[in-house]
Design an enzyme around this catalytic site. Structure first.
Site, PDB file in Angstrom:
ATOM      1  N   ASP A   1       0.864  -1.170   0.000  1.00 45.41           N
ATOM      2  CA  ASP A   1       0.000   0.000   0.000  1.00 45.41           C
ATOM      3  C   ASP A   1       0.900   1.218   0.000  1.00 45.41           C
ATOM      4  OD1 ASP A   1      -2.606   1.103  -0.131  1.00 45.41           O
ATOM      5  OD2 ASP A   1      -2.469   1.692   1.962  1.00 45.41           O
TER       6      ASP A   1
ATOM      7  N   GLY B   1       0.929   8.533 -11.605  1.00 47.16           N
ATOM      8  CA  GLY B   1       0.376   9.139 -10.398  1.00 47.16           C
ATOM      9  C   GLY B   1       0.808  10.581 -10.235  1.00 47.16           C
TER      10      GLY B   1
END
Length: 184
Positions: free
Chosen positions: A66, A143
């Site tokens: 994560d 991103g």
């Protein structure tokens, strides 16, 4: 040693493969991925690793990962909610959220949890400190890379490029820490 990444994200898989070239790394890409409802990066990585352990081949380590970005002006947000917060436009959303903000400090965070076939667990973390640029630049990465300027650099990660990212990113640092934990 074989690792199975509990994610279908091709960018994360490619980065992990590059960071761990001596290991076999495959994706566990399934439609029934678990909800990432943990309060921390580590909790979300562990949720994915445990799910991966249930579905991975018996001889492979299951790796949950994560990651996200924490901006000082957003009180450490979006943090563990990064993917949902960005809603398909991470650069636009970040630039809008920080419009007019003097504090541009930010950091990328990545946590990996690996669970062995026998249930042993290894946890590794990597961070990359930096700041958010006032406009996007560069064409590599993904991103927030077009607006993230690492500490000590003058260009964004997207300008510095994939080779730079391979050696210095938060994910590369977490993978190096994981490799050290898994070394015989």
């Amino acid at each position: 040693m074989r690792l199975v990444l509990a994610s279908g994200n091709p960018h994360k898989l490619a980065e992990l493969r590059r960071a761990l070239p001596t290991l076999e790394v495959d994706a566990l890409d399934r439609d029934d991925a678990p909800d990432e409802d943990g309060a921390t990066f580590q909790e979300n990585a562990r949720i994915k690793a445990r799910w991966g352990r249930r579905h991975a081949p018996p001889d492979a380590w299951a790796v949950g990962e994560d990651s996200g970005i924490e901006a000082s002006a957003l009180d450490g947000g979006p943090g563990v909610r990064t993917a949902r917060w960005a809603a398909g436009d991470p650069v636009g959303r970040m630039l809008a959220a920080l419009a007019g903000a003097d504090d541009r400090g930010a950091r990328y965070v990545c946590v990996m949890v690996a669970i062995a076939p026998d249930g042993r667990e290894a946890v590794a973390e990597g961070t990359l400190e930096g700041s958010i640029a006032r406009e996007a630049s560069g064409g590599e990465g993904f991103g927030f890379d077009p607006v993230f300027v690492p500490a000590g650099e003058t260009e964004t990660v997207a300008v510095l490029g994939d080779e730079w990212k391979r050696a210095h990113s938060h994910r590369a640092r977490a993978a190096a820490a994981l490799r050290a934990l898994l070394a015989p």
